[in-house]
Scaffold this active site. Structure first.
Site, PDB file in Angstrom:
ATOM      1  N   SER A 260      38.571  35.237  75.284  1.00 20.42           N
ATOM      2  CA  SER A 260      40.011  35.294  75.126  1.00 20.42           C
ATOM      3  C   SER A 260      40.596  33.934  74.794  1.00 20.42           C
ATOM      4  O   SER A 260      40.012  32.898  75.068  1.00 20.42           O
ATOM      5  CB  SER A 260      40.638  35.798  76.422  1.00 20.42           C
ATOM      6  N   LYS A 261      41.777  34.006  74.208  1.00 20.56           N
ATOM      7  CA  LYS A 261      42.490  32.810  73.780  1.00 20.56           C
ATOM      8  C   LYS A 261      42.726  31.840  74.932  1.00 20.56           C
ATOM      9  O   LYS A 261      42.734  30.639  74.774  1.00 20.56           O
ATOM     10  CB  LYS A 261      43.829  33.274  73.186  1.00 20.56           C
ATOM     11  N   ARG A 262      42.946  32.415  76.114  1.00 23.76           N
ATOM     12  CA  ARG A 262      43.251  31.597  77.284  1.00 23.76           C
ATOM     13  C   ARG A 262      42.079  30.724  77.715  1.00 23.76           C
ATOM     14  O   ARG A 262      42.262  29.642  78.244  1.00 23.76           O
ATOM     15  CB  ARG A 262      43.667  32.481  78.477  1.00 23.76           C
ATOM     16  N   LYS A 263      40.883  31.253  77.523  1.00 21.61           N
ATOM     17  CA  LYS A 263      39.709  30.552  78.059  1.00 21.61           C
ATOM     18  C   LYS A 263      38.827  29.907  77.001  1.00 21.61           C
ATOM     19  O   LYS A 263      37.887  29.191  77.339  1.00 21.61           O
ATOM     20  CB  LYS A 263      38.884  31.528  78.901  1.00 21.61           C
ATOM     21  N   ALA A 264      39.098  30.173  75.744  1.00 21.31           N
ATOM     22  CA  ALA A 264      38.271  29.581  74.693  1.00 21.31           C
ATOM     23  C   ALA A 264      39.066  29.523  73.406  1.00 21.31           C
ATOM     24  O   ALA A 264      40.107  30.152  73.286  1.00 21.31           O
ATOM     25  CB  ALA A 264      37.012  30.414  74.493  1.00 21.31           C
TER      26      ALA A 264
END
Length: 496
Positions: A260-264
């Site tokens: 996901s955008k939040r984590k990678a």
RNA sequence: GCCCCCAUCGUCUAGAGGCCUAGGACGCCACCCUUUCAAGGUGGAGAUCACGGGUUCGAAUCCCGUUGGGGGCACCA
């Protein structure tokens, strides 16, 4: 379905964001499967979510797919070109008549019905069900409304959505990657296929379009596995063919949740801008969930096409490992000729460095580059003004590892002298190195300690490409000027 | 909560019952090379094949269960 007919696969991205790494890999697997089988790769844009879709995102997706080398046989084209293919249009927003007609068929056959429930009513029912520990699904309130009920809703100004009536049956299919899978549709609620504003929804449009575009193999992310029984039920109600399904594993964050955008970093564009090579990205993505079954690991797109086997794709998810991507990128960079690498480096290097000079610089940086963008830090000293270079270090950083200001001064003075003794014509890496080694000896210093202050003075950095080649590239006068600046800095730092 | 999927070194993976004292790669460590950093070379640490039961002469490989992880259950896709 018969496997003798030519394979037709599709990728159906939604332009609600830039090309996602996961979408890129799913596209790659579709592309590889199609090319390997001599089939057709179709691209379809799923832009029915008007509120979130934009032309810019579509552009980004097409553009980056091209960048990766994944060409499609049918679908929309970049730069506003007309669609290519006999089964278009390939944007769902342009296919509304078809969806409306198919929804009407379902309504008429009784496989679908109108629903006037409001989001608030639906939410209330759902909460009640949860409180009673029941499965949250539609309670079919609108399934058997009287004409009076309908009239009342209409009078209120309500508009109806269309729900698909899910029959309680066990749906089985043979997944290309997972083998036989079965779901009990009795557990499913009737789901909405057309919103009350008339916009058709994903589960409905995929099914309609895959039929219309004669798709034979649906290769998509594992996150769609549980949606497949809905699609099959819809296909049956509409009298469609049932394609073969293949659900590929997800790409994971380091914590093993869906990437996901939040984590990678999930936007392909970002990797492209950092200077990852498309061939490295393709190679890397291909091996996230598949391998040729040998110990080979460097493959071009064409070689992947030749070796790829969709049935050999793994079942488990794969963590996106940036270190490995970096390594592969370096391998690909080093495999390029100097001329090829210079061309790739061009966007990162100022025009002031001419094309021919750039080709001469390449051997200095080739084996030091992880990403193309790294070139800026590596040889920035060539175009940075002297003051900028000087601003990158303080006097202490001029000191060699073994030594202090005195050693630094001795080295810099020695360097200044030997450079002064050379004229432009003699200013070559070989001669410089020879003289510098002699000077180090004369100064009673080890070569490394003697070179280190010069490196910092000239490049502004403790790490740089080979020193003497760097000096040659910089030129006699600029080198000398920077050494004098360094000497001044040293003097200022240690008042006599 | 319900349904489904998955499970080999930290990570990507090889492995389709005996070739496995589980192989390769990334990363990590050491050494060599070396003007820094890389690149390259050599070597090393690192997996009781999630766990427990079976089946079999023999299981990482087949079956069952458990545990763990993930995904899905929208008028998003």
């Amino acid at each position: 379905m018969s496997t003798s007919q030519p394979m037709r696969v599709r990728m159906a991205p939604s332009p609600t964001g830039p090309l996602h790494i996961g979408t890129a890999r799913t596209s790659l697997y579709n592309y590889l499967a199609a090319r390997h089988a001599g089939g057709t790769f179709v691209l379809r844009i799923e832009d029915t979510d008007l509120a979130r879709s934009t032309p810019e995102y579509e552009r980004d997706i097409l553009d980056n797919l091209h960048w990766l080398g994944l060409s499609w046989d049918e679908g929309p084209q970049v730069a506003g070109g007309e669609d290519v293919g006999d089964h278009g249009p390939y944007r769902q927003s342009q296919r509304m008549d078809l969806y409306a007609a198919e929804a009407k068929r379902l309504l008429e056959s009784g496989a679908a019905y109108r629903c006037w429930c409001t989001p608030e009513e639906l939410e209330a029912v759902r909460r009640e069900q949860e409180a009673r520990k029941e499965a949250p699904r539609y309670n079919r309130r609108c399934l058997n409304l009287t004409d009076a009920d309908v009239a009342a809703f209409e009078a209120e100004g309500r508009r109806a959505a269309i729900r698909f009536r899910v029959e309680p049956e066990v749906i089985r299919f043979d997944d290309l990657i997972r083998g036989p899978v079965e779901f009990d549709n009795a557990l499913l609620g009737d789901f909405v296929i057309v919103r009350n504003d008339g916009m058709p929804l994903y589960h409905f449009t995929v099914v309609v379009d895959d039929e219309a575009m004669l798709i034979t193999h649906v290769i998509r992310g594992e996150d769609h596995l549980s949606n497949t029984p809905k699609h099959i039920a819809l296909m049956r109600a509409l009298g469609y063919r049932e394609p073969v399904f293949g659900h590929i594993p997800l790409i994971l964050n380091p914590d093993r949740s869906k990437m996901s955008k939040r984590k990678a970093q999930t936007a392909m564009t970002a990797y492209r801008e950092e200077g990852y090579l498309p061939e490295a990205m393709v190679n890397f993505l291909a091996f996230l969930g598949w391998s040729p079954g040998t110990e080979e690991e460097i493959f071009s797109l064409d070689e992947l096409v030749e070796r790829f086997d969709i049935t050999k794709v793994h079942k488990g998810g794969a963590v996106f490992d940036r270190e490995r991507l970096d390594h592969l990128n370096g391998v690909y960079i080093r495999s390029l000729s100097d001329e090829q690498l210079a061309l790739r480096l061009r966007p990162w290097v100022p025009e002031a460095i001419g094309d021919e000079d750039l080709v001469r610089i390449v051997p200095l940086v080739k084996e030091r580059l992880v990403k193309l963008g790294d070139v800026v830090d590596l040889i920035g000293f060539l175009w940075e003004p002297d003051e900028v270079v000087a601003g990158r270090y303080d006097a202490e950083q001029l000191h060699p590892r073994k030594g202090g200001p005195d050693e630094a001064r001795r080295a810099l003075e020695g360097a200044a002298r030997l450079i002064e003794a050379l004229d432009d014509a003699d200013f070559s890496a070989d001669l410089l190195e020879q003289r510098a080694r002699e000077a180090a000896d004369a100064a009673g210093m080890k070569a490394g300690d003697f070179f280190s202050p010069i490196r910092v003075a000239v490049t502004g950095r403790p790490v740089s490409p080979p020193l003497f080649a760097s000096l040659e590239l910089l030129g006699r006068d600029r080198a000398l000027a920077r050494i004098r600046i360094a000497l001044d800095k040293l003097a200022d730092a240690v008042p006599a």
